[in-house]
Design a protein around this motif. Structure first.
Motif, PDB file in Angstrom:
ATOM      1  N   THR A  60      13.262  30.416  -6.497  1.00  0.00           N
ATOM      2  CA  THR A  60      14.037  31.463  -7.159  1.00  0.00           C
ATOM      3  C   THR A  60      14.026  31.282  -8.669  1.00  0.00           C
ATOM      4  O   THR A  60      14.188  30.170  -9.180  1.00  0.00           O
ATOM      5  N   PHE A  61      13.839  32.371  -9.357  1.00  0.00           N
ATOM      6  CA  PHE A  61      13.850  32.368 -10.819  1.00  0.00           C
ATOM      7  C   PHE A  61      15.296  32.338 -11.305  1.00  0.00           C
ATOM      8  O   PHE A  61      16.120  33.147 -10.895  1.00  0.00           O
ATOM      9  N   HIS A  62      15.590  31.395 -12.206  1.00  0.00           N
ATOM     10  CA  HIS A  62      16.945  31.275 -12.738  1.00  0.00           C
ATOM     11  C   HIS A  62      16.957  31.758 -14.182  1.00  0.00           C
ATOM     12  O   HIS A  62      16.457  31.097 -15.078  1.00  0.00           O
ATOM     13  N   GLY A  63      17.525  32.923 -14.364  1.00  0.00           N
ATOM     14  CA  GLY A  63      17.662  33.491 -15.704  1.00  0.00           C
ATOM     15  C   GLY A  63      18.976  34.233 -15.799  1.00  0.00           C
ATOM     16  O   GLY A  63      18.998  35.420 -16.108  1.00  0.00           O
ATOM     17  N   GLU A  64      20.079  33.518 -15.520  1.00  0.00           N
ATOM     18  CA  GLU A  64      21.374  34.165 -15.381  1.00  0.00           C
ATOM     19  C   GLU A  64      21.788  34.917 -16.645  1.00  0.00           C
ATOM     20  O   GLU A  64      22.175  36.082 -16.591  1.00  0.00           O
ATOM     21  N   LEU A  65      21.753  34.240 -17.782  1.00  0.00           N
ATOM     22  CA  LEU A  65      22.205  34.874 -19.021  1.00  0.00           C
ATOM     23  C   LEU A  65      21.053  35.413 -19.852  1.00  0.00           C
ATOM     24  O   LEU A  65      21.207  36.389 -20.568  1.00  0.00           O
ATOM     25  N   SER A  66      19.931  34.747 -19.809  1.00  0.00           N
ATOM     26  CA  SER A  66      18.769  35.212 -20.561  1.00  0.00           C
ATOM     27  C   SER A  66      17.515  34.797 -19.814  1.00  0.00           C
ATOM     28  O   SER A  66      17.478  33.751 -19.158  1.00  0.00           O
ATOM     29  N   ALA A  67      16.507  35.615 -19.938  1.00  0.00           N
ATOM     30  CA  ALA A  67      15.252  35.359 -19.232  1.00  0.00           C
ATOM     31  C   ALA A  67      14.111  35.960 -20.042  1.00  0.00           C
ATOM     32  O   ALA A  67      14.252  37.033 -20.627  1.00  0.00           O
ATOM     33  N   ASP A  68      12.999  35.245 -20.086  1.00  0.00           N
ATOM     34  CA  ASP A  68      11.799  35.796 -20.709  1.00  0.00           C
ATOM     35  C   ASP A  68      10.605  35.487 -19.827  1.00  0.00           C
ATOM     36  O   ASP A  68      10.516  34.410 -19.231  1.00  0.00           O
ATOM     37  N   ILE A  69       9.711  36.441 -19.732  1.00  0.00           N
ATOM     38  CA  ILE A  69       8.536  36.350 -18.881  1.00  0.00           C
ATOM     39  C   ILE A  69       7.345  36.823 -19.691  1.00  0.00           C
ATOM     40  O   ILE A  69       7.403  37.860 -20.355  1.00  0.00           O
ATOM     41  N   SER A  70       6.259  36.060 -19.653  1.00  0.00           N
ATOM     42  CA  SER A  70       5.043  36.487 -20.339  1.00  0.00           C
ATOM     43  C   SER A  70       3.838  36.142 -19.482  1.00  0.00           C
ATOM     44  O   SER A  70       3.849  35.126 -18.764  1.00  0.00           O
ATOM     45  N   PHE A  71       2.813  36.962 -19.544  1.00  0.00           N
ATOM     46  CA  PHE A  71       1.583  36.714 -18.795  1.00  0.00           C
ATOM     47  C   PHE A  71       0.504  37.644 -19.313  1.00  0.00           C
ATOM     48  O   PHE A  71       0.761  38.585 -20.084  1.00  0.00           O
ATOM     49  N   LEU A  72      -0.736  37.370 -18.894  1.00  0.00           N
ATOM     50  CA  LEU A  72      -1.859  38.256 -19.152  1.00  0.00           C
ATOM     51  C   LEU A  72      -2.386  38.743 -17.815  1.00  0.00           C
ATOM     52  O   LEU A  72      -2.338  38.020 -16.806  1.00  0.00           O
ATOM     53  N   PHE A  73      -2.903  39.958 -17.809  1.00  0.00           N
ATOM     54  CA  PHE A  73      -3.469  40.494 -16.570  1.00  0.00           C
ATOM     55  C   PHE A  73      -4.712  41.287 -16.905  1.00  0.00           C
ATOM     56  O   PHE A  73      -4.896  41.784 -18.018  1.00  0.00           O
TER      57      PHE A  73
END
Length: 1172
Positions: A744-757
């Motif tokens: 499970t991803f934990h980003g309760e107060l803040s979350a950032d996600i980055s990727f290339l596709f």
């Protein structure tokens, strides 16, 4: 368990006020202080009356109410949807109070306010003490005797109306002391070392602690740090070793009178020291606790009625001074706010027909008197009044003198020789809409007021609340609803927090991060990432964990080689010589690196390969002895201070050998290091350390330097690493039903996600994680749109970015999504970010519980087909390749990078695929460098010559299928493409000369200073262009010089340039068969700079400078490689400048192209001048 119910059995029942409006409330007395854990509501029995939304308030005294907030933000509770169902809410944090008040916000529009209420909890007992004067305190003395515990805890609750005061003061020997003090409503932890030193603040926590509500404090001492807790927030504080134990006298409530400055006034509750109840000991008159001053074992709370102005419709209307006081006006009050501007008070001038405005502007108090559209008087006092503290204001007008004072003269006083009289009504915070004749031209006031007085008489705000005095609208009376949105600060990475009444703002300047909360790093995570942005060698900040806690570090990125190297320097990378030091057994060297320990370890771990040169030069100075004996020298390497390593550069860990021992070529076969031969002749042991777990080299210990005649020198090179395991970590999803799953991803107060596709599909889900109600998802919704959607309890929100070009073009595209309590943002490639603001008082905790799905969803629908690379969540890279190896339908890795990065290869460079990335092959280019962008330049003297010899015609015919390159080339020409750059102040001069086996030649010369001439044998065509054609076919010649327009000429000749023999740059030595005039010119040579010379597919200058041993070139005279041809080196104001005959670098360029076609006459298509 205590249970309170306001409901009746079947039949009539419930509370319903006569008037249904937002000024009604239901107050419940629980009889004693109670720990309240839940509330339940129900509509009025058998009716259409129920609440749909309400507020909860709590109080110990029936005054000074405090609003209960969920998640520190949500103030309202959802109610019922009918009259019969019960809606229960468990409070996330229990409330401790004697009184409960429920305020309706909304109700069934087809009915009235109606309520049945239940509360759940249990009695709450506590020990309380009140400290009322400046000398009151409790003093606790530790028992005599030795004591050393690894942990001590002091905890308590307190409440006060004062914003300053000492809560705890502990003293030890030699002036050692620790204090907890309130300063402007914040808790400060102060340490003092030595009786003469000043206390040093080491931590500050909490805010608005002077609100007369209970606040919890705990100080937990460990061996090397303290944990300081205020309410729900904890901060870890490193402390000096002297404070590692508390053998000291502790005073609660004040400092000793001799050093007292600001003693605490208020109440303490449940004061515990290591679970020992000190208030209970004081009650029992225990000898360890001394009661000093006026101390009572109850909490006598002063009543202070405040009023909150929450919004634009808020105002308080009070009657003005009576007729008996018409000689002037006197108004006083206190306020607190975060806003820089807002109307505080206004009233009309009955005699003059004007109006008085008392307002905040730029956080200063201003008073203006207006009449007939003109400002008659303006006064200013105070500054920085938007700090959230209580500030007092006094407005007095008596005997022709007008005075405005802030904070009783401490904040400033303004005077004027004028007199005013208030008539009619006084309006605080705003104006009633019924008074249209005097509209508010200023910003609304949002904040709190208290201690209002008119003509020195206090205003009873409870009478106002009961509609017995004045009038009001949209006020919260008997409470101050101020919230400090910057405590704790939501700004990350050192961002500076500021706020208004409703929102906060983060100033991210100089932090290295950006975004609403300074979460997103503005730097790349490796040199590899900088290269793939098109950067070249240089110093760069890298942030190895993105949004994580590790700070950016400055490194050098060397991109001149096939691998991209990250170079981290230390304080001594030079060869350092050691002289004999009799009496000294060892020489110790410590190396300090330019980055911090956490940064260094992360950079090494992230790299695919790291190395560090370790060299020892010696003359009668042994190094390691033998593998069986004790080493004379060793080094320490690895994380932290490092571990002892007894092998040398080029050898294997644990071998206690040098490189020559591993290779078997030491000068003495009986030893495994050259220096261990112990000879007078200088020798060396050096090599690369490549075991990452042993890097970097921290220290060096050299042991055999004390003997007479011993000499040595050492060198530890910089740490060099290449490759980025995270940047190329990729997985290929070949089916819509395939996916990878992670915890499970934990980003309760803040979350950032980055990727290339990259993909050829038009849609698919990149990522999804679900909760009971909450979720987070990123998907390709169409071939041109990426959507970031989530729900944290306020309903689904979407952020979309639309691309003007298709995203399913099988090229890499970068996605960066961020969500925090302030906003959500989505970035796609270099497009502008799309943002969506979060509700000011909404839910902000993201609560997920399912697995994290990558490349698909839990329903196995709308899956993604294509490649996902470098996926990072909160700065941590997910290992897609490892999980893909064990997951059907998903393959690790993803080849094919030239489609995305091939455009970086410039000037004819060819993109070559690699497993992780790409490489620019500059073999067909006159340039070099990582992107074939670096000009190959040389300084020529008049006698310098480079001769490039082509193959014989017969040899050419036999090898006609060979591929041309920039070094070797065939001689079959279907047209001549020539490009070069030059800088010179010589005229005439030869730039290049080409001859053939058939006595034909082509020459490019500068004929006059500032003019160009192109010479093809022996006839002059014009003053600017000299052409000597003897070719059979017509020749069309295009040329462009610097920024001048491209020009075209049509020439005829009776011969054909064929069988090219030689190309010469600079001076031409073989000129026997030339025209005499041309021979004279080419013998002068060229003095200046030539750069990026290209003739068709060959680069003769590059071949001579970079590959002289493997290329068919002959160099005579001085030739020095330099950067003289770079654009940066050109000075437009110098007598000598660089002129480019190539299409690159935009500003200056020239291309010559010669192609043959059938024609018989000479045509001049353009005879315009072309100056250099």
């Amino acid at each position: 368990m205590l249970f309170f119910s306001l409901s009746l059995p079947a039949g009539a029942g419930g509370w319903s006020p006569l008037t249904s409006d937002r000024y009604q409330w239901l107050e419940v007395s629980l009889g004693e202080r109670t720990k309240i854990t839940a509330v339940a509501t129900q509509g009025r029995y058998g009716s259409s009356d129920w609440l749909t939304s309400y507020l909860l308030m709590f109080s110990d005294t029936g005054h000074n109410w405090k609003q209960y907030r969920q998640e520190d933000s949500i103030g309202s509770f959802p109610g019922n949807s009918n009259a019969d169902s019960v809606v229960q809410y468990k409070l996330q944090q229990p409330a401790f109070a004697r009184f409960l008040r429920l305020i309706p916000l909304a109700w069934n529009p087809s009915g009235r306010i109606g309520l049945r209420l239940e509360t759940y909890g249990c009695p709450y007992s506590s020990d309380v003490v009140s400290l009322d004067d400046g000398s009151s305190s409790l003093v606790y003395r530790l028992s005599p005797g030795p004591r050393r515990s690894s942990r001590d805890v002091v905890s308590l609750k307190f409440k006060t109306l004062r914003n300053s005061g000492t809560l705890l003061h502990a003293e030890g020997e030699e002036g050692l002391s620790l204090s907890l003090e309130l300063e402007r409503g914040k808790l400060q932890l102060l340490l003092k070392q030595g009786s003469s030193s000043e206390p040093r603040r080491v931590a500050s926590l909490g805010s608005l602690l002077d609100d007369q509500h209970w606040h919890y404090i705990a100080v937990e001492r460990h061996s090397s740090h303290l944990n300081l807790t205020v309410d729900k927030h904890t901060e870890r504080v490193q402390i000096p070793a002297e404070f590692s134990h508390w053998d000291m006298e502790q005073s609660l409530g004040s400092q000793k009178p001799a050093i007292s400055r600001r003693n605490f006034h208020g109440c303490l509750e449940n004061l515990l020291y290591n679970d020992l109840n000190l208030i209970e000991l004081a009650k029992d008159k225990d000898h360890q606790v001394t009661v000093v001053g006026n101390v009572t074992f109850s909490c006598a709370e002063p009543v202070s009625i405040a009023v909150t102005f929450p919004g634009p419709q808020s105002f308080l209307q009070l009657p003005g001074p009576t007729a008996s006081s018409s000689a002037g006006v006197s108004v006083g009050f206190q306020f607190r706010t975060w806003n820089k501007a807002g109307l505080l008070l206004t009233f009309a001038l009955p005699q003059e027909g004007g109006v008085v405005w008392l307002y905040l502007s730029e956080a200063r108090l201003r008073l203006q008197i207006h009449k007939a559209g003109r400002t008659l008087l303006e006064l200013t006092a105070g500054s920085a009044l938007n700090d959230g503290q209580w500030h007092s204001v006094e407005l007095n007008s008596r005997r022709g003198r007008l005075t405005v004072a802030v904070d009783k003269d401490e904040g400033g006083v303004a005077h004027a020789s004028s007199s005013i009289t208030a008539g009619g009504q006084l309006f605080f915070g705003g104006k009633s809409e019924t008074y249209k004749e005097c509209l508010n031209p200023f910003s609304i006031f949002q904040g709190c007021m208290r201690l209002l007085s008119v003509e020195n008489q206090p205003v009873d705000l409870i009478m106002v609340q009961q509609r017995l005095l004045g009038n009001y609208s949209h006020l919260l009376i008997d409470m101050c609803g101020i919230i400090d949105r910057c405590s704790p600060s939501r700004c990350e990475h050192g961002g500076r927090c500021s706020q208004s009444w409703t929102v906060f703002h983060c100033n991210c300047s100089d932090s290295g991060y950006s975004g609403a909360t300074c979460r997103s790093s503005v730097y790349e995570q490796s040199c590899e990432a900088y290269k793939h942005n098109g950067n070249t060698s240089g110093h760069f900040y890298i942030d190895v964990d993105g949004s994580g806690p590790i700070k950016p570090q400055l490194v050098y990125c060397n991109m001149t080689e096939e691998n991209t190297w990250m170079v981290i320097q230390h304080n001594n990378t030079e060869l350092t010589r050691l002289q004999p030091s009799p009496g000294g057994n060892q020489h110790l060297v410590h190396f300090d690196y330019s980055t911090e320990e956490e940064q260094l370890s992360a950079a090494i771990s992230q790299s695919e390969h790291c190395e560090q040169e370790l060299s020892y030069q010696c003359s009668k100075s042994r190094l390691l002895n033998t593998p069986e004996g004790s080493p004379f020298s060793w080094w320490l390497g690895g994380p932290g201070p490092g571990r002892v390593r007894t092998y040398w550069g080029g050898a294997q860990p644990g071998s206690q050998q040098c490189a020559c021992g591993l290779q078997g070529d030491c000068v003495d076969p009986q030893h495994y290091c050259n220096c261990d031969a112990d000879r007078m002749e200088w020798t060396e042991d050096s090599g690369l350390l490549t075991h990452k777990e042993s890097l970097p080299v921290r220290s060096l210990v050299l042991g055999d330097i004390q003997r007479p005649g011993s000499e040595a020198a050492y060198r530890v090179g910089p740490l060099r690493c290449h490759g980025d395991k995270n940047f190329w970590n990729a997985a290929f999803f070949d089916k819509e039903t395939s996916y990878l799953h992670f915890p499970t991803f934990h980003g309760e107060l803040s979350a950032d996600i980055s990727f290339l596709f990259k993909t050829t599909a038009s849609s698919g889900v990149f990522l999804e994680n679900l909760g009971i109600k909450d979720f987070i998802r990123i998907e390709l919704s169409s071939s041109t749109q990426v959507v970031f959607s989530f729900d944290v309890g306020n309903g689904p929100l979407e952020v979309r970015v639309e691309s003007s070009v298709p995203l399913n073009d099988n090229r890499w595209h970068r996605v960066r999504a961020e969500r925090n309590i302030k906003e959500a943002s989505l970035r796609l490639d270099g497009l502008p970010a799309a943002t969506q603001e979060a509700p000011t008082d909404g839910h902000f905790h993201l609560q997920l519980n399912s697995q994290l799905f990558i490349g698909g969803t839990a329903s196995r629908q709308k899956g993604f087909r294509g490649c996902i690379r470098s996926l990072q969540l909160n700065g941590v890279t997910l290992d897609l390749e490892e999980r893909a190896r064990i997951t059907p339908g998903v393959r690790p890795g993803c080849p094919g990078h030239c489609s995305s990065y091939g455009s970086f290869c410039q000037n004819g460079g060819r993109c070559v695929e690699r497993a992780n990335g790409f490489h620019c092959d500059c073999g067909l280019s006159a340039y070099t460098g990582v992107f074939c962008h670096t000009e190959v330049s040389a300084s020529f003297k008049s006698g310098t010559s480079i001769s490039y010899t082509f193959k014989e015609p017969y040899e050419l015919s036999r090898n006609s299928s060979a591929l041309p390159s920039s070094i070797y080339s065939d001689m079959t020409l279907r047209g001549e493409n020539v490009s070069l750059s030059f800088r010179t102040n010589q005229s005439p001069a030869v730039l290049f000369y080409v001859s053939s086996y058939y006595r034909e030649y082509l020459a490019l010369l500068i004929n006059k200073h500032g003019e160009d001439a192109f010479i093809l044998e022996e006839f002059v065509y014009s003053a600017d262009v000299q052409v000597f054609p003897k070719w059979i076919n017509s020749i069309i010649l295009f040329f462009q010089i610097d920024q001048n327009a491209r020009e075209e000429f049509n020439l005829t000749s009776d011969g054909e340039l064929n069988g090219i023999k030689m190309l010469v740059l600079g001076k031409v030595h073989e000129s026997d068969e030339m025209d005499p005039d041309l021979a004279r010119l080419v013998s002068l040579g060229f003095a200046g700079c030539l750069s990026v010379v290209q003739f068709n597919s060959i680069s003769p200058l590059k071949a001579a400078l970079l590959h002289p041993d493997t290329s068919p070139v002959i160099i005579t005279g001085p030739l020095v490689q330099s950067n003289c041809g770079s654009s940066a080196a050109a000075n437009p104001y110098a007598a000598e400048n660089t002129h480019h005959l190539s299409g690159r670098r935009g500003a200056v360029g020239a291309i010559i192209h010669i192609a043959r076609s059938r024609a018989t006459r000479l045509h001049a298509l353009d005879q315009s001048e072309s100056s250099v």
